[in-house]
Motif scaffolding. Structure first.
Motif, PDB file in Angstrom:
ATOM      1  N   VAL A  96      28.030 -20.582 -21.339  1.00 12.89           N
ATOM      2  CA  VAL A  96      28.769 -21.199 -20.232  1.00 12.89           C
ATOM      3  C   VAL A  96      27.945 -22.312 -19.580  1.00 12.89           C
ATOM      4  O   VAL A  96      28.428 -23.422 -19.366  1.00 12.89           O
ATOM      5  N   ASN A  97      26.690 -22.018 -19.293  1.00 15.06           N
ATOM      6  CA  ASN A  97      25.852 -22.998 -18.610  1.00 15.06           C
ATOM      7  C   ASN A  97      25.500 -24.193 -19.497  1.00 15.06           C
ATOM      8  O   ASN A  97      25.314 -25.310 -19.002  1.00 15.06           O
ATOM      9  N   TYR A  98      25.420 -23.956 -20.794  1.00 15.69           N
ATOM     10  CA  TYR A  98      25.199 -25.068 -21.742  1.00 15.69           C
ATOM     11  C   TYR A  98      26.279 -26.128 -21.565  1.00 15.69           C
ATOM     12  O   TYR A  98      25.973 -27.322 -21.455  1.00 15.69           O
ATOM     13  N   GLY A 118      38.284  -9.381 -14.517  1.00 19.96           N
ATOM     14  CA  GLY A 118      38.658  -9.984 -15.792  1.00 19.96           C
ATOM     15  C   GLY A 118      37.616 -10.930 -16.356  1.00 19.96           C
ATOM     16  O   GLY A 118      37.777 -11.413 -17.482  1.00 19.96           O
ATOM     17  N   GLY A 119      36.556 -11.184 -15.602  1.00 25.71           N
ATOM     18  CA  GLY A 119      35.656 -12.269 -15.960  1.00 25.71           C
ATOM     19  C   GLY A 119      34.359 -11.862 -16.633  1.00 25.71           C
ATOM     20  O   GLY A 119      34.258 -10.829 -17.297  1.00 25.71           O
ATOM     21  N   ILE A 120      33.379 -12.688 -16.418  1.00 24.21           N
ATOM     22  CA  ILE A 120      32.098 -12.589 -17.131  1.00 24.21           C
ATOM     23  C   ILE A 120      31.343 -11.313 -16.759  1.00 24.21           C
ATOM     24  O   ILE A 120      30.565 -10.799 -17.555  1.00 24.21           O
ATOM     25  N   ALA A 126      35.830 -17.500 -19.936  1.00 20.91           N
ATOM     26  CA  ALA A 126      35.014 -17.105 -18.777  1.00 20.91           C
ATOM     27  C   ALA A 126      35.021 -18.199 -17.711  1.00 20.91           C
ATOM     28  O   ALA A 126      35.104 -17.913 -16.512  1.00 20.91           O
ATOM     29  N   LEU A 127      34.960 -19.448 -18.145  1.00 20.03           N
ATOM     30  CA  LEU A 127      34.934 -20.557 -17.185  1.00 20.03           C
ATOM     31  C   LEU A 127      36.260 -20.707 -16.452  1.00 20.03           C
ATOM     32  O   LEU A 127      36.285 -20.977 -15.246  1.00 20.03           O
ATOM     33  N   LEU A 128      37.353 -20.549 -17.182  1.00 18.99           N
ATOM     34  CA  LEU A 128      38.674 -20.634 -16.534  1.00 18.99           C
ATOM     35  C   LEU A 128      38.788 -19.532 -15.484  1.00 18.99           C
ATOM     36  O   LEU A 128      39.172 -19.768 -14.333  1.00 18.99           O
ATOM     37  N   ASN A 129      38.424 -18.323 -15.877  1.00 20.59           N
ATOM     38  CA  ASN A 129      38.477 -17.192 -14.956  1.00 20.59           C
ATOM     39  C   ASN A 129      37.534 -17.410 -13.767  1.00 20.59           C
ATOM     40  O   ASN A 129      37.885 -17.155 -12.611  1.00 20.59           O
ATOM     41  N   HIS A 130      36.333 -17.918 -14.071  1.00 26.57           N
ATOM     42  CA  HIS A 130      35.325 -18.125 -13.029  1.00 26.57           C
ATOM     43  C   HIS A 130      35.800 -19.133 -11.977  1.00 26.57           C
ATOM     44  O   HIS A 130      35.478 -18.993 -10.790  1.00 26.57           O
ATOM     45  N   ALA A 131      36.553 -20.130 -12.424  1.00 30.15           N
ATOM     46  CA  ALA A 131      37.081 -21.124 -11.483  1.00 30.15           C
ATOM     47  C   ALA A 131      37.854 -20.424 -10.361  1.00 30.15           C
ATOM     48  O   ALA A 131      37.717 -20.759  -9.184  1.00 30.15           O
ATOM     49  N   THR A 172      25.289 -36.565  -7.316  1.00 25.35           N
ATOM     50  CA  THR A 172      24.162 -35.665  -7.063  1.00 25.35           C
ATOM     51  C   THR A 172      24.625 -34.454  -6.249  1.00 25.35           C
ATOM     52  O   THR A 172      24.258 -33.314  -6.555  1.00 25.35           O
ATOM     53  N   VAL A 173      25.432 -34.712  -5.235  1.00 28.78           N
ATOM     54  CA  VAL A 173      25.988 -33.613  -4.427  1.00 28.78           C
ATOM     55  C   VAL A 173      26.790 -32.666  -5.333  1.00 28.78           C
ATOM     56  O   VAL A 173      26.619 -31.442  -5.300  1.00 28.78           O
ATOM     57  N   VAL A 174      27.656 -33.253  -6.166  1.00 30.13           N
ATOM     58  CA  VAL A 174      28.501 -32.463  -7.066  1.00 30.13           C
ATOM     59  C   VAL A 174      27.636 -31.610  -8.001  1.00 30.13           C
ATOM     60  O   VAL A 174      27.871 -30.404  -8.162  1.00 30.13           O
ATOM     61  N   ASN A 175      26.636 -32.224  -8.598  1.00 31.26           N
ATOM     62  CA  ASN A 175      25.806 -31.476  -9.557  1.00 31.26           C
ATOM     63  C   ASN A 175      25.047 -30.325  -8.896  1.00 31.26           C
ATOM     64  O   ASN A 175      24.844 -29.282  -9.507  1.00 31.26           O
ATOM     65  N   ARG A 176      24.653 -30.529  -7.647  1.00 30.16           N
ATOM     66  CA  ARG A 176      23.956 -29.450  -6.941  1.00 30.16           C
ATOM     67  C   ARG A 176      24.909 -28.263  -6.733  1.00 30.16           C
ATOM     68  O   ARG A 176      24.551 -27.108  -6.980  1.00 30.16           O
ATOM     69  N   TRP A 177      26.133 -28.565  -6.319  1.00 33.83           N
ATOM     70  CA  TRP A 177      27.123 -27.491  -6.113  1.00 33.83           C
ATOM     71  C   TRP A 177      27.477 -26.802  -7.429  1.00 33.83           C
ATOM     72  O   TRP A 177      27.658 -25.582  -7.474  1.00 33.83           O
ATOM     73  N   ILE A 178      27.608 -27.594  -8.482  1.00 33.17           N
ATOM     74  CA  ILE A 178      27.964 -27.002  -9.782  1.00 33.17           C
ATOM     75  C   ILE A 178      26.870 -26.033 -10.228  1.00 33.17           C
ATOM     76  O   ILE A 178      27.152 -24.928 -10.698  1.00 33.17           O
ATOM     77  N   THR A 179      25.625 -26.444 -10.047  1.00 35.81           N
ATOM     78  CA  THR A 179      24.509 -25.563 -10.417  1.00 35.81           C
ATOM     79  C   THR A 179      24.546 -24.285  -9.584  1.00 35.81           C
ATOM     80  O   THR A 179      24.333 -23.188 -10.099  1.00 35.81           O
ATOM     81  N   ASP A 180      24.844 -24.434  -8.289  1.00 34.88           N
ATOM     82  CA  ASP A 180      24.895 -23.265  -7.397  1.00 34.88           C
ATOM     83  C   ASP A 180      26.031 -22.314  -7.757  1.00 34.88           C
ATOM     84  O   ASP A 180      25.907 -21.099  -7.587  1.00 34.88           O
ATOM     85  N   LEU A 181      27.153 -22.844  -8.197  1.00 31.03           N
ATOM     86  CA  LEU A 181      28.360 -22.016  -8.376  1.00 31.03           C
ATOM     87  C   LEU A 181      28.607 -21.589  -9.820  1.00 31.03           C
ATOM     88  O   LEU A 181      29.499 -20.773 -10.076  1.00 31.03           O
ATOM     89  N   ALA A 182      27.840 -22.115 -10.759  1.00 30.70           N
ATOM     90  CA  ALA A 182      27.988 -21.665 -12.152  1.00 30.70           C
ATOM     91  C   ALA A 182      27.516 -20.219 -12.245  1.00 30.70           C
ATOM     92  O   ALA A 182      26.630 -19.807 -11.499  1.00 30.70           O
TER      93      ALA A 182
END
Lengths: 288, 288
Positions: B34-36, A144-146, B114-119, B10-20
């Motif tokens: 999405v990444n914007y 369903g996603g991207i 897409a972001l909701l689904n990606h979560a 910093t830890v959070v931002n690293r994970w967010i970058t990895d999982l986006a």
């Protein structure tokens, strides 16, 4: 076939009614909006497919239906958002005013969001082993996603530049969720046989593209009354379709070919696949 | 406090970058959109909370971060959709053009979807036992959905008629996801102690309402430059807030009270809760 389709559709509708969100209070309007779209009908092809695959493989209704309904909820949210003014700007869906026509744009947007979210809540609450639930959620969220449906909507929005891109578009926008609907049935039936998974996936992949080609043809040849939505939309917007690419006869041949390929993928199941095979023929000829 | 907050962010931002989601091809534009929004910054309060709770209880970063990021993805999608013309119609978010200003309404809508689904895709792919993953998805989907955040948005849209309804609104719209962020930390740390779950939930519930009262105050007293969005929105739309209900001083007292209640809920953890306690004070005073 028609009788069995009706029986399965009745089962599906009962589960959908049971699993749709019900509530009231300060935010009662959102429950109304969500249920308006969920119960507006529709062919229920995706959950019927899940149920049919699961039953063919000896699985139970209880194991598959929460996930089959989740796919239908996702399909429904995608229609609500697709109809919004910033997307296709449609006033009619299944013969009824679209969600934003009935409830306003803001509530329609939130009703779509709520349904997508609810699909995952339903799956996480299903009474199945957690390993199965996670595999289901993985399959559905990916489709369903991207990389699936939403990606296909993005291509659709800008328009496909080539025939190859058009096939990719259909495979993602329509095919991904229909393919997932089949796979859900395999997972629910706890089939560990790789060839079963491949055969069902090949069937639904071909079926999904065939389904979208039939939509293209109906947009040119269909009856607005029967369809419950306006026709001639594709030509008016000048977007590439199977009809604009191959002509009406060419699109019909492609539809026939994808349908035949879908049916051929079922050969490993022999007589057990009679319903799925008949369903492919039924969808080939559908008028709405 | 500030140093530890920076380390966790910093830890959070690293994970967010990895999982986006990262990708390209025919539908490359959606990855960009999405990444914007995901990388536009923001305080990352929710995932920082999850991480802090998990660490306080002896859990690991690896076990909590996929779920903490999922909550941040859901928060981000809700902002994209909230900013749309049919909702708050905002042009600026975190000092940058909102998603629909940058990419158009259709792509912004799909980026949110897409972001909701990606979560949920991220949560279903986390390397944790499936029982934990299902509990996480249950918690997050309930908090983000029609009985939580989305329900709160619906009340917000129509406006709260009473003070009691206003508190319900804040508890659902802002509190539900912040509460879930804390609960995620407990689940990831595999704490089976009911009183731990209750204490963390009481802390985040109070914190969530305090957070929203601070937002009300900043909308009246804040600096547009620091906030990165326009102020005076509540007064212009005439909607009920803590400030309109209690006056500026009354809202400040309520903010203080919810913050104190949040901190009191932490007493069972003693010194281990020093960061969470300091975080509540920090949020009380935040300028953006």
């Amino acid at each position: 076939m028609t009788e069995e389709l009706q029986r399965k559709t009745t089962v599906v509708n009962r589960w959908i009614t049971d699993l749709a969100p019900v509530g009231g209070g300060y935010h009662g309007s959102i429950f109304e909006a969500v249920n308006y779209s969920v119960k507006a009908g529709g062919k229920r092809i995706r959950p019927v497919l899940s149920l049919a695959v699961c039953e063919m493989l000896g699985g139970s209704e209880e194991d598959v239906m929460p996930f089959a309904c989740a796919i239908e909820f996702i399909h429904t949210y995608s229609l609500i958002h697709d109809d919004l003014p910033c997307m296709d700007d449609d006033d009619l869906r299944r013969g009824l005013p679209t969600s934003h026509k009935k409830f306003g744009e803001a509530l329609a947007l939130l009703a779509g969001d709520a349904l997508l979210n609810h699909a995952f809540e339903v799956m996480s609450n299903a009474h199945v082993p957690s390993g199965i639930a996670v595999e289901m959620i993985k399959t559905v969220s990916h489709a369903g996603g991207i990389w699936g449906m939403i990606g296909g909507q993005v291509i659709d929005m800008k328009g496909a530049d080539t025939y190859e891109e058009l096939v990719t578009l259909y495979r993602m926008k329509t095919g991904a969720l229909i393919t997932a609907a089949g796979q859900i049935g395999v997972i629910a039936a706890k089939s560990k046989d790789e060839s079963v998974f491949s055969a069902v996936s090949a069937y639904t992949d071909n079926l999904g593209i065939a389904f979208q080609i039939r939509d293209d043809l109906l947009d040119v040849l269909g009856d607005e009354q029967l369809l419950g939505k306006r026709v001639g939309h594709d030509e008016a917007t000048g977007k590439r379709t199977f009809v604009s690419s191959l002509g009406i006869d060419g699109a019909r041949m492609a539809l026939e070919e994808y349908t035949q390929n879908a049916k051929k993928s079922l050969s490993v199941f022999g007589e057990r696949a009679a319903f799925l095979s008949a369903l492919a023929d039924y969808l080939l000829q559908r008028e709405h």
